[in-house]
Design an enzyme around this catalytic site. Structure first.
Site, PDB file in Angstrom:
ATOM      1  N   HIS A   7       0.827  -1.208   0.000  1.00 34.35           N
ATOM      2  CA  HIS A   7       0.000   0.000   0.000  1.00 34.35           C
ATOM      3  C   HIS A   7       0.857   1.252   0.000  1.00 34.35           C
ATOM      4  O   HIS A   7       2.046   1.212   0.302  1.00 34.35           O
ATOM      5  CB  HIS A   7      -0.976   0.036   1.181  1.00 34.35           C
ATOM      6  CG  HIS A   7      -0.332   0.050   2.534  1.00 34.35           C
ATOM      7  ND1 HIS A   7       0.017  -1.091   3.214  1.00 34.35           N
ATOM      8  CD2 HIS A   7       0.044   1.071   3.338  1.00 34.35           C
ATOM      9  CE1 HIS A   7       0.561  -0.770   4.375  1.00 34.35           C
ATOM     10  NE2 HIS A   7       0.606   0.536   4.483  1.00 34.35           N
ATOM     11  N   HIS A  79       3.935   7.223   3.714  1.00 32.04           N
ATOM     12  CA  HIS A  79       4.873   6.110   3.539  1.00 32.04           C
ATOM     13  C   HIS A  79       4.401   5.167   2.448  1.00 32.04           C
ATOM     14  O   HIS A  79       3.247   5.209   2.036  1.00 32.04           O
ATOM     15  CB  HIS A  79       5.100   5.335   4.849  1.00 32.04           C
ATOM     16  CG  HIS A  79       3.913   4.602   5.384  1.00 32.04           C
ATOM     17  ND1 HIS A  79       3.048   5.138   6.316  1.00 32.04           N
ATOM     18  CD2 HIS A  79       3.442   3.346   5.141  1.00 32.04           C
ATOM     19  CE1 HIS A  79       2.106   4.248   6.623  1.00 32.04           C
ATOM     20  NE2 HIS A  79       2.315   3.153   5.918  1.00 32.04           N
ATOM     21  N   GLU A 130       7.664   1.231   4.985  1.00 34.41           N
ATOM     22  CA  GLU A 130       7.173   0.181   5.863  1.00 34.41           C
ATOM     23  C   GLU A 130       7.436  -1.148   5.167  1.00 34.41           C
ATOM     24  O   GLU A 130       7.160  -1.282   3.968  1.00 34.41           O
ATOM     25  CB  GLU A 130       5.668   0.366   6.093  1.00 34.41           C
ATOM     26  CG  GLU A 130       5.016  -0.682   6.979  1.00 34.41           C
ATOM     27  CD  GLU A 130       3.525  -0.426   7.190  1.00 34.41           C
ATOM     28  OE1 GLU A 130       2.902   0.317   6.396  1.00 34.41           O
ATOM     29  OE2 GLU A 130       2.974  -0.973   8.159  1.00 34.41           O
TER      30      GLU A 130
HETATM   31 CO    CO Z   1       1.209   1.353   6.272  1.00 33.75          CO
END
Ligand code: CO
Length: 134
Positions: A7, A79, A130
């Protein structure tokens, strides 16, 4: 080491407003809002054919994205999240190379119920990354 893009997270002041923008301007399919108090965020997911966008707004006083949203009142890219096969192997590879893993270096459970780590933006092209165990 990294696999698919899981994502892209966009931090905003008003997650419903952001979801309406994605729905109305871009014709996107959006989820219902969900509060994640343990992460200090309220999220709505935009489902794409090959990935998803995580729209998030600060939740609570100690939200980790409160300062970011205060600095970026129109919202902004927060992020990106890549999948990895083995999160501990990924961490060790980064640490061996001198990259900074945020927090105590131990994976935590992310917004999707999987083990995650964050890598300092200064070590990855100015972008907070991440890593999520697949
Ligand atoms: Co995330």
């Amino acid at each position: 080491m990294i696999g698919r893009l899981d994502h892209v997270a966009i931090a905003v002041a008003d997650v419903e407003g952001a979801a309406a923008t994605y729905r109305d301007l871009l014709g996107a399919r959006v989820s219902e809002p969900k509060s994640l108090p343990e992460h200090g965020v309220r999220v709505i997911f935009v489902e794409l054919a090959n990935s998803r966008i995580e729209l998030m707004e600060p939740l609570g006083e100690a939200s980790p994205i409160a300062t970011f949203v205060a600095r970026n009142p129109d919202g902004g890219l927060h992020h990106v999240c890549y999948e990895v096969g083995d999160i501990l192997a990924a961490r060790d590879r980064l640490l061996d190379a001198g990259a900074r893993v945020l927090g105590d270096g131990e994976p935590s459970i992310g917004a999707h119920g999987k083990r995650v780590l964050f890598v300092h933006p200064k070590d990855l092209c100015g972008t907070l990354v991440e890593l999520q165990e697949a």
